[in-house]
Motif scaffolding. Sequence first.
Motif, mmCIF file in Angstrom:
data_model
loop_
_atom_site.group_PDB
_atom_site.id
_atom_site.type_symbol
_atom_site.label_atom_id
_atom_site.label_comp_id
_atom_site.label_asym_id
_atom_site.label_seq_id
_atom_site.Cartn_x
_atom_site.Cartn_y
_atom_site.Cartn_z
ATOM 1 N N UNK A 311 0.830 -1.198 0.000
ATOM 2 C CA UNK A 311 0.000 0.000 0.000
ATOM 3 C C UNK A 311 0.870 1.256 0.000
ATOM 4 N N UNK A 312 0.396 2.350 -0.560
ATOM 5 C CA UNK A 312 1.247 3.531 -0.745
ATOM 6 C C UNK A 312 1.488 4.389 0.483
ATOM 7 N N UNK A 313 0.625 4.313 1.479
ATOM 8 C CA UNK A 313 0.763 5.193 2.641
ATOM 9 C C UNK A 313 2.116 4.951 3.330
ATOM 10 N N UNK A 314 2.810 6.029 3.654
ATOM 11 C CA UNK A 314 4.105 5.913 4.310
ATOM 12 C C UNK A 314 3.942 5.712 5.810
ATOM 13 N N UNK A 353 0.451 0.415 -6.194
ATOM 14 C CA UNK A 353 1.208 1.631 -5.936
ATOM 15 C C UNK A 353 1.672 2.196 -7.272
ATOM 16 N N UNK A 354 2.075 3.441 -7.260
ATOM 17 C CA UNK A 354 2.735 4.023 -8.420
ATOM 18 C C UNK A 354 4.242 3.836 -8.247
ATOM 19 N N UNK A 358 6.575 3.726 -4.833
ATOM 20 C CA UNK A 358 7.548 2.661 -4.589
ATOM 21 C C UNK A 358 8.882 3.240 -4.121
ATOM 22 N N UNK A 359 9.380 4.250 -4.840
ATOM 23 C CA UNK A 359 10.661 4.856 -4.466
ATOM 24 C C UNK A 359 10.569 5.548 -3.111
ATOM 25 N N UNK A 360 9.423 6.117 -2.820
ATOM 26 C CA UNK A 360 9.241 6.762 -1.514
ATOM 27 C C UNK A 360 9.338 5.732 -0.392
ATOM 28 N N UNK A 361 8.801 4.552 -0.624
ATOM 29 C CA UNK A 361 8.887 3.481 0.373
ATOM 30 C C UNK A 361 10.348 3.080 0.613
#
Length: 376
Positions: A311-314, A353-354, A358-361
Amino acid sequence: MTTTTKTNFPYRYDVVGSLLRPAKLKQARAEFAQGAIDAAQLQTIRHAETKRVVQKQIDLGLKAVTDGEFNRSWWHLDFLWGLTGVGHYDYKQSYKFHGSKTRTDNADLVGKIAFNPDHPFFESFQYLQSLVPDDVLVKQTIPSPTMLFRDNRSDNWHEFYETWDAYLDDLAKAYHETILHFYELGCRYIQLDDTTWAFLISKLNATTDDVTAHQTYVNLAQDAVHVINTLLEGLPADLTVTTHICRGNFKSTYLFSGSYDDVADYLAQLHYDGLFLEYDSERAGSFTPLAKIWNHDANKRLVLGLITSKFPELEDKAAVKARIADAAKQVPLDNLAISTQCGFASTEEGNALTEDQQWAKLNLVKEIAEDVWPEA
């Protein structure tokens, strides 16, 4: 190129393996399946997208990088199909993920298992190795051999072997020789991905009142330990071999739940340099089994998958750091590291996710590791 970089452990922040497939690559694979482009054209596109994603990992500051598994459609089947003695058939049913249906491909035995010197993954590795500078390590991911004696893949073993143990020995030998060839090509870091232990968590716990059924899964666990430790025996000392204990990862869904307690004794016996363990949700249970899995091995590192790739949420940094501190009550902090709980695209469909998310994760994993382990 051949790198002389060595690592005795997974890094403090590490990438599990698979990355989201870019639209260009997905389109190219579809066109190849339809006969609109040939294998050489597909490879050109795959190489270009691999080069881009490798550079992104390097720019992000990862010390070990993968090819995102862009050379395959499935995290496990494409590799298994490349071994001598393995064929491709239609399973005619989806794997039992919660809330989503997979394609129905599968692998089965068509002869004796053996090392294939022309396995297509070797070419992929060589290309990946050519892209990285000397201070970045290539991480090669392949499925565990246990994936070949599950899910009906070895039902016909008796057609080619007199005994089950003879089959398992050939399987271990094929893997040992495959890993040695990766080493000869310059590989110093390889990871065996494995859903078998999560499968066994569910089965061992569910069959405690059924002696016969329970023994079936005990036998599977014992066979897994035997094959894995046999293939690891005698590998070069400067080759790091880890495993990722996966609970299933398809379109942000999962296969298995349960605490590591039921398999901790077996995991403790495995001669891996490190274990990637999924801990991104309550389904994983507590950190209590970590002490048993680590087994007071000063040369083993447990990588906590505290950041979800589904999931995208950080995640909140402070909360993740608190969980690491909690885990350090079971295992010394020096023997811990963090990662996402799994890759981002165990199959080419990928998670919800985008690419930017992904890179933010992955950047979050790195930032937390640098805070917890300043030397990271």
